[in-house]
Write a protein that holds these residues in place. Sequence first.
Motif, PDB file in Angstrom:
ATOM      1  N   LEU A   1      27.894  55.884  18.688  1.00 22.09           N
ATOM      2  CA  LEU A   1      27.054  57.020  18.332  1.00 22.09           C
ATOM      3  C   LEU A   1      27.790  58.330  18.082  1.00 22.09           C
ATOM      4  O   LEU A   1      27.695  58.909  16.994  1.00 22.09           O
ATOM      5  CB  LEU A   1      25.985  57.236  19.421  1.00 22.09           C
TER       6      LEU A   1
ATOM      7  N   CYS B   1      14.190  51.251  18.375  1.00 19.60           N
ATOM      8  CA  CYS B   1      15.032  51.137  17.177  1.00 19.60           C
ATOM      9  C   CYS B   1      16.073  50.033  17.366  1.00 19.60           C
ATOM     10  O   CYS B   1      17.271  50.302  17.539  1.00 19.60           O
ATOM     11  CB  CYS B   1      15.722  52.468  16.892  1.00 19.60           C
TER      12      CYS B   1
ATOM     13  N   SER C   1      24.729  50.428  21.157  1.00 13.73           N
ATOM     14  CA  SER C   1      24.191  51.371  22.140  1.00 13.73           C
ATOM     15  C   SER C   1      23.620  50.685  23.376  1.00 13.73           C
ATOM     16  O   SER C   1      23.783  51.169  24.490  1.00 13.73           O
ATOM     17  CB  SER C   1      23.113  52.241  21.485  1.00 13.73           C
TER      18      SER C   1
ATOM     19  N   PHE D   1      16.928  47.911  24.539  1.00 14.80           N
ATOM     20  CA  PHE D   1      15.725  48.610  24.986  1.00 14.80           C
ATOM     21  C   PHE D   1      14.882  47.711  25.881  1.00 14.80           C
ATOM     22  O   PHE D   1      14.641  46.544  25.566  1.00 14.80           O
ATOM     23  CB  PHE D   1      14.921  49.042  23.763  1.00 14.80           C
TER      24      PHE D   1
ATOM     25  N   HIS E   1      14.703  55.912  20.762  1.00 16.33           N
ATOM     26  CA  HIS E   1      15.606  55.043  21.510  1.00 16.33           C
ATOM     27  C   HIS E   1      15.158  54.795  22.950  1.00 16.33           C
ATOM     28  O   HIS E   1      14.610  53.757  23.240  1.00 16.33           O
ATOM     29  CB  HIS E   1      17.060  55.544  21.455  1.00 16.33           C
TER      30      HIS E   1
ATOM     31  N   VAL F   1      16.892  53.878  25.486  1.00 12.94           N
ATOM     32  CA  VAL F   1      17.510  52.622  25.918  1.00 12.94           C
ATOM     33  C   VAL F   1      17.749  52.619  27.431  1.00 12.94           C
ATOM     34  O   VAL F   1      17.609  51.588  28.093  1.00 12.94           O
ATOM     35  CB  VAL F   1      18.833  52.395  25.159  1.00 12.94           C
TER      36      VAL F   1
ATOM     37  N   ASP G   1      15.412  53.593  12.024  1.00 15.69           N
ATOM     38  CA  ASP G   1      16.541  54.500  12.281  1.00 15.69           C
ATOM     39  C   ASP G   1      17.624  54.414  11.211  1.00 15.69           C
ATOM     40  O   ASP G   1      18.812  54.506  11.497  1.00 15.69           O
ATOM     41  CB  ASP G   1      17.144  54.260  13.667  1.00 15.69           C
TER      42      ASP G   1
ATOM     43  N   GLU H   1      20.117  57.277  24.227  1.00 16.06           N
ATOM     44  CA  GLU H   1      20.505  56.223  23.284  1.00 16.06           C
ATOM     45  C   GLU H   1      21.801  55.542  23.692  1.00 16.06           C
ATOM     46  O   GLU H   1      21.950  54.330  23.533  1.00 16.06           O
ATOM     47  CB  GLU H   1      20.656  56.841  21.889  1.00 16.06           C
ATOM     48  N   ASN H   2      22.734  56.315  24.241  1.00 17.63           N
ATOM     49  CA  ASN H   2      24.106  55.859  24.424  1.00 17.63           C
ATOM     50  C   ASN H   2      24.629  56.398  25.758  1.00 17.63           C
ATOM     51  O   ASN H   2      24.339  57.533  26.138  1.00 17.63           O
ATOM     52  CB  ASN H   2      24.921  56.384  23.226  1.00 17.63           C
TER      53      ASN H   2
ATOM     54  N   ASN I   1      20.332  50.233  17.496  1.00 19.80           N
ATOM     55  CA  ASN I   1      20.882  50.048  18.845  1.00 19.80           C
ATOM     56  C   ASN I   1      21.921  48.939  18.867  1.00 19.80           C
ATOM     57  O   ASN I   1      22.945  49.034  19.565  1.00 19.80           O
ATOM     58  CB  ASN I   1      19.766  49.746  19.847  1.00 19.80           C
TER      59      ASN I   1
ATOM     60  N   HIS J   1      15.880  62.726  19.944  1.00 20.40           N
ATOM     61  CA  HIS J   1      16.530  61.527  20.487  1.00 20.40           C
ATOM     62  C   HIS J   1      16.604  61.613  22.002  1.00 20.40           C
ATOM     63  O   HIS J   1      16.669  62.695  22.575  1.00 20.40           O
ATOM     64  CB  HIS J   1      17.945  61.387  19.926  1.00 20.40           C
TER      65      HIS J   1
END
Length: 436
Positions: A95, A295, A304, A307, A273, A275, A324, A237-238, A299, A234
């Motif tokens: 990311l 997404c 990433s 989910f 995201h 996640v 995404d 996500e990461n 991902n 966002h």
Amino acid sequence: MTQNTAIAYRAAMLDSLGDPAEIGLTDCIRYFEDGLMLVENGKISALGNAPDLLPQLPQGCEIKHYPNALITPGFIDTHIHYPQTGMIASYGEQLLDWLENYTFPAEQQFADRQHADEVADIFLTELLRNGTTTALVFGTVHPESVDALFSKAEQRNLRMIAGKVMMDRNAPEALTDTPRGSYEESKALIERWHGKGRLHYAVTPRFAPTSSAEQLDLAGQLLKEYDGLYMHTHLSENRSEIEWVKELFPQQNGYLDVYDHHQLLGERSVFAHGVYLCDEECARLSETGSAIAFCPTSNLFLGSGLFNLPQTEQHRVKVGLGTDVGAGTSFSILQTLNEAYKVMQLQGVRLHPYKSFYLATLGGARALQLDHQIGNLEPGSEADFVVLDYQATPLLSYRMAQTRSIEERLFVMMTLGDDRMIKHTFVMGEPVYNRD
């Protein structure tokens, strides 16, 4: 279709009646093997079994028949970046490096309105070619990017939600604004576009690391000043991104709490995201009516993470589906569902095709607070729908011949299907894409 003209569409018909996680698999789908849908003045006026409705049609009503096809609501993409259309399929980064090496250079070009217009046209054409009729869209920091997208969407009468990126730090100088400048530019765009036709505005801080506390405060102020605005950003996500947020906002109790502190959670807030969410964050999302855009393709592409859909179901968090693009590698919601199934498989969970279909249609509409207008085929809803061709490819045609239920057909479509399955896309009853 001219004003006051009624057209009937005959084919297999399918829409979602609710989240299978809440109402069960038996009651979550409405399906007519030989269905009929009547469209008048851009809205669905009747839906049911063809033999029952045919005698009730207005005299002289045109009937369009699609054998070997399925009509469903238009797909809904709850997270996508239109400025990244030209950098889709960029190699080799996760990311934060991906943003630095690919995204930011691509987005700098959108200070040029002509470039923005060209990309907006390509972007909207791709959405319709893939059966997507509504999307929640990131622009860039440039107001020109939003003007371009909304202008092109208005010409096609699309229901689009978008906003100017707010980003005042930790980005190239050419892509940063100021808290007050971003507020004023967003305000001007809101007054120009929000509620015009089928367009809605989303207050759009890119993500917490690129906005100062002052800018996030002003984003929250915008949400208070205008009714019906969306908030789009966002979240989690990461892992490296999450650690960065902790460093930048040490006084807050986690990533979601940064947004919560600045009053950015609410019924029209969509976080891409999610996640890495804890139960407390899921509970807070549910309590505020906020939504997550799942997404799976991006991902996986950016490495990433996976989910946790069952966790959000447990807390009754609204979830929609996001391609995404450009970290996502396809505009196709069908291909995105293919990846979603694999994300669940890697966690030992089977994603049922009814749930997948819900995420792509009614789930997305609920995430956007638009399920009273789109996401289903209910009489009174706007006639945004797609015709899916069971025989789009030789393999699909052969595989479909082996299926014995709509459940099995859905799964085959979501595994083998892509843009080639979209035979026609309709928006407010008007044909806007014809594959042939």
